[in-house]
Write a protein that holds these residues in place. Structure first.
Motif, PDB file in Angstrom:
ATOM      1  N   UNK A 133      40.972  20.062  10.319  1.00 17.98           N
ATOM      2  CA  UNK A 133      41.220  18.654   9.335  1.00 17.98           C
ATOM      3  C   UNK A 133      40.725  17.377  10.473  1.00 17.98           C
ATOM      4  N   UNK A 134      40.528  17.636  11.466  1.00 18.26           N
ATOM      5  CA  UNK A 134      40.289  16.401  12.429  1.00 18.26           C
ATOM      6  C   UNK A 134      38.681  16.825  12.590  1.00 18.26           C
ATOM      7  N   UNK A 135      38.240  18.256  12.662  1.00 20.21           N
ATOM      8  CA  UNK A 135      36.434  18.020  12.820  1.00 20.21           C
ATOM      9  C   UNK A 135      36.153  18.023  11.677  1.00 20.21           C
ATOM     10  N   UNK A 136      36.686  18.063  10.815  1.00 19.45           N
ATOM     11  CA  UNK A 136      36.096  17.883   8.995  1.00 19.45           C
ATOM     12  C   UNK A 136      35.549  16.375   8.947  1.00 19.45           C
ATOM     13  N   UNK A 137      36.468  15.297   9.323  1.00 19.23           N
ATOM     14  CA  UNK A 137      36.077  14.083   9.320  1.00 19.23           C
ATOM     15  C   UNK A 137      35.360  13.243  11.076  1.00 19.23           C
ATOM     16  N   UNK A 138      35.171  14.520  11.733  1.00 19.85           N
ATOM     17  CA  UNK A 138      33.562  14.126  12.872  1.00 19.85           C
ATOM     18  C   UNK A 138      32.573  14.632  12.106  1.00 19.85           C
ATOM     19  N   UNK A 139      32.602  15.954  11.002  1.00 21.56           N
ATOM     20  CA  UNK A 139      31.313  16.303  11.143  1.00 21.56           C
ATOM     21  C   UNK A 139      30.654  15.693   9.942  1.00 21.56           C
ATOM     22  N   UNK A 140      31.962  15.197   9.118  1.00 25.65           N
ATOM     23  CA  UNK A 140      31.056  13.679   8.166  1.00 25.65           C
ATOM     24  C   UNK A 140      30.406  12.866   8.575  1.00 25.65           C
ATOM     25  N   UNK A 141      30.782  12.442   9.618  1.00 24.99           N
ATOM     26  CA  UNK A 141      30.882  10.888  10.476  1.00 24.99           C
ATOM     27  C   UNK A 141      29.380  10.611  10.744  1.00 24.99           C
ATOM     28  N   UNK A 142      29.718  12.139  11.616  1.00 28.92           N
ATOM     29  CA  UNK A 142      28.131  12.473  12.449  1.00 28.92           C
ATOM     30  C   UNK A 142      26.711  12.272  11.037  1.00 28.92           C
ATOM     31  N   UNK A 143      27.276  13.176  10.421  1.00 29.15           N
ATOM     32  CA  UNK A 143      26.138  12.892   9.690  1.00 29.15           C
ATOM     33  C   UNK A 143      26.260  11.719   8.725  1.00 29.15           C
ATOM     34  N   UNK A 144      26.849  10.800   9.141  1.00 30.21           N
ATOM     35  CA  UNK A 144      26.322   9.674   8.328  1.00 30.21           C
ATOM     36  C   UNK A 144      26.113   8.481   9.348  1.00 30.21           C
ATOM     37  N   UNK A 145      26.346   9.306  10.866  1.00 31.79           N
ATOM     38  CA  UNK A 145      26.057   7.988  11.607  1.00 31.79           C
ATOM     39  C   UNK A 145      24.658   8.748  12.755  1.00 31.79           C
ATOM     40  N   UNK A 146      23.995   9.792  11.969  1.00 35.23           N
ATOM     41  CA  UNK A 146      22.872  10.468  11.884  1.00 35.23           C
ATOM     42  C   UNK A 146      21.745   9.399  11.117  1.00 35.23           C
ATOM     43  N   UNK A 147      22.453   9.634   9.478  1.00 30.19           N
ATOM     44  CA  UNK A 147      21.537   9.487   9.051  1.00 30.19           C
ATOM     45  C   UNK A 147      21.483   7.836   8.697  1.00 30.19           C
ATOM     46  N   UNK A 148      22.921   7.036   9.182  1.00 34.44           N
ATOM     47  CA  UNK A 148      22.366   5.575   9.114  1.00 34.44           C
ATOM     48  C   UNK A 148      21.605   5.247  10.766  1.00 34.44           C
ATOM     49  N   UNK A 149      21.416   5.587  11.378  1.00 38.10           N
ATOM     50  CA  UNK A 149      20.715   5.592  12.285  1.00 38.10           C
ATOM     51  C   UNK A 149      19.217   5.626  12.241  1.00 38.10           C
ATOM     52  N   UNK A 150      19.002   6.772  11.071  1.00 42.91           N
ATOM     53  CA  UNK A 150      17.563   6.546  10.953  1.00 42.91           C
ATOM     54  C   UNK A 150      17.143   5.378  10.076  1.00 42.91           C
ATOM     55  N   UNK A 151      18.178   4.689   9.577  1.00 42.41           N
ATOM     56  CA  UNK A 151      17.269   3.654   8.469  1.00 42.41           C
ATOM     57  C   UNK A 151      17.628   2.123   9.228  1.00 42.41           C
ATOM     58  N   UNK A 152      18.418   2.436  10.222  1.00 40.66           N
ATOM     59  CA  UNK A 152      17.979   1.649  11.377  1.00 40.66           C
ATOM     60  C   UNK A 152      16.751   0.940  11.799  1.00 40.66           C
ATOM     61  N   UNK A 153      16.261   2.248  11.901  1.00 43.47           N
ATOM     62  CA  UNK A 153      14.918   2.582  12.669  1.00 43.47           C
ATOM     63  C   UNK A 153      14.019   2.062  12.268  1.00 43.47           C
ATOM     64  N   UNK A 154      14.507   2.583  10.784  1.00 40.78           N
ATOM     65  CA  UNK A 154      12.632   2.584   9.602  1.00 40.78           C
ATOM     66  C   UNK A 154      13.343   1.462   9.385  1.00 40.78           C
ATOM     67  N   UNK A 155      14.527   0.527   9.398  1.00 38.52           N
ATOM     68  CA  UNK A 155      14.183  -1.067   8.676  1.00 38.52           C
ATOM     69  C   UNK A 155      13.912  -1.760  10.039  1.00 38.52           C
ATOM     70  N   UNK A 156      14.056  -1.490  11.812  1.00 38.71           N
ATOM     71  CA  UNK A 156      13.079  -2.307  12.717  1.00 38.71           C
ATOM     72  C   UNK A 156      11.765  -2.129  12.362  1.00 38.71           C
ATOM     73  N   UNK A 157      11.136  -0.805  12.187  1.00 37.00           N
ATOM     74  CA  UNK A 157       9.826  -0.772  12.293  1.00 37.00           C
ATOM     75  C   UNK A 157       9.465  -1.736  11.547  1.00 37.00           C
ATOM     76  N   UNK A 158       9.684  -1.879  10.033  1.00 39.75           N
ATOM     77  CA  UNK A 158       9.648  -2.453   8.981  1.00 39.75           C
ATOM     78  C   UNK A 158       9.595  -4.106   9.080  1.00 39.75           C
ATOM     79  N   UNK A 159      10.728  -4.368   9.959  1.00 41.23           N
ATOM     80  CA  UNK A 159      10.426  -5.977  10.644  1.00 41.23           C
ATOM     81  C   UNK A 159       9.179  -6.824  10.809  1.00 41.23           C
ATOM     82  N   UNK A 160       9.316  -8.095  10.622  1.00 42.59           N
ATOM     83  CA  UNK A 160       8.124  -8.950  10.064  1.00 42.59           C
ATOM     84  C   UNK A 160       8.235  -9.158  11.637  1.00 42.59           C
ATOM     85  N   UNK A 161       8.873  -8.859  12.761  1.00 41.43           N
ATOM     86  CA  UNK A 161       8.434  -8.998  14.153  1.00 41.43           C
ATOM     87  C   UNK A 161       7.751  -8.201  15.020  1.00 41.43           C
ATOM     88  N   UNK A 162       7.311  -7.289  14.669  1.00 46.04           N
ATOM     89  CA  UNK A 162       6.683  -6.604  14.754  1.00 46.04           C
ATOM     90  C   UNK A 162       5.205  -6.825  14.670  1.00 46.04           C
TER      91      UNK A 162
END
Length: 262
Positions: free
Chosen positions: A233-262
């Protein structure tokens, strides 16, 4: 439950699970393209496609349970991972983030699904490929919006930083954007899936081995199985969390690439 990788005992002694349990032989033939992880990846594509086609096939104002489930996953990625992180330009990145999230999630879930019971992402090669896609996507987006020169200039020479500090900051920023980000993105996913599956093997196969021993060991074996179930059951939570973290970080990197500071 997990007595599927190999026997927990060889001879009279217990052979603890190791990295060898992740080196699965080809199902047929003699090549690396017919192994279980490869077929699990193909299976995940089929399952995801069938599920979302079925969920959207007869869309109605009052959704069925299947439609509601599909829409809930899509809405979560669209609103919580794309819109809230990227901002007003989020919509064109939803397909990639949605595909990434569902693909990682299903392949992670394979680690606890009976008969399959092997997390695809515990093979680092798959995690490397996903990280490479994200790496090229966010750099392409940044270069397309800001141009090569300005994009690289803003990475190497952060605005508002004293010039003397560039001696230290510039190499660190180059390493961060071109090496650390893709490595940490992939290794975080791989390490969690690898370690989680290894822990489950230790307790489940250990409990099986104890059940075959003396009376005192037989009395201990239910506790090992119990811990294995809790860890599932704990592994199930980790599996969901890791899919979320990977996608969240991808979104953050995209947001950083679009930021006006670049």
């Amino acid at each position: 439950m997990l007595a599927l990788v190999r026997s927990s005992a060889e001879g009279e002694g217990f052979v603890p699970p190791s990295t060898k349990d992740f080196e699965l032989p080809p199902i047929f033939g003699d090549n690396p393209y017919t192994t279980k992880p490869i077929f699990l990846v193909l299976l995940s594509v089929v399952l995801i496609s069938v599920f979302f086609i079925a969920a959207s096939r007869k869309a109605a104002v009052v959704p069925s349970k299947l439609q509601f489930a599909g829409e809930s996953v899509y809405a979560f990625v669209r609103n919580d991972l794309a819109k809230d992180v990227i901002g007003h330009e989020f919509l064109r990145f939803v397909p990639y983030l949605f595909t990434l999230f569902t693909f990682i999630l299903v392949n992670n879930w394979f680690g606890i699904i009976p008969l399959l019971q092997f997390p695809t992402m515990s093979h680092v090669g798959f995690a490397y490929v996903l990280a490479a896609f994200t790496f090229f996507v966010f750099h392409y987006i940044g270069i397309k919006k800001h141009g090569v020169f300005k994009y690289l200039k803003d990475i190497m020479f952060m605005p508002g930083v004293p010039k003397a500090a560039y001696i230290l900051i510039t190499p660190l920023e180059i390493l961060t954007f071109f090496l650390v980000r893709p490595l940490t993105l992939s290794l975080r996913l791989f390490a969690n899936m690898f370690a989680g599956h290894l822990l489950l093997l230790v307790f489940i196969l250990g409990g099986e081995h104890l059940a075959q021993g003396a009376l005192a060991l037989k009395l201990v074996s239910p506790f090992a199985f119990g811990i294995g179930i809790v860890l599932t059951f704990f592994e199930f939570m980790v599996q969901c969390l890791q899919a979320y973290i990977f996608t969240l970080l991808t979104a953050l990197y995209i947001a950083g690439a679009l930021a006006d500071e670049h």
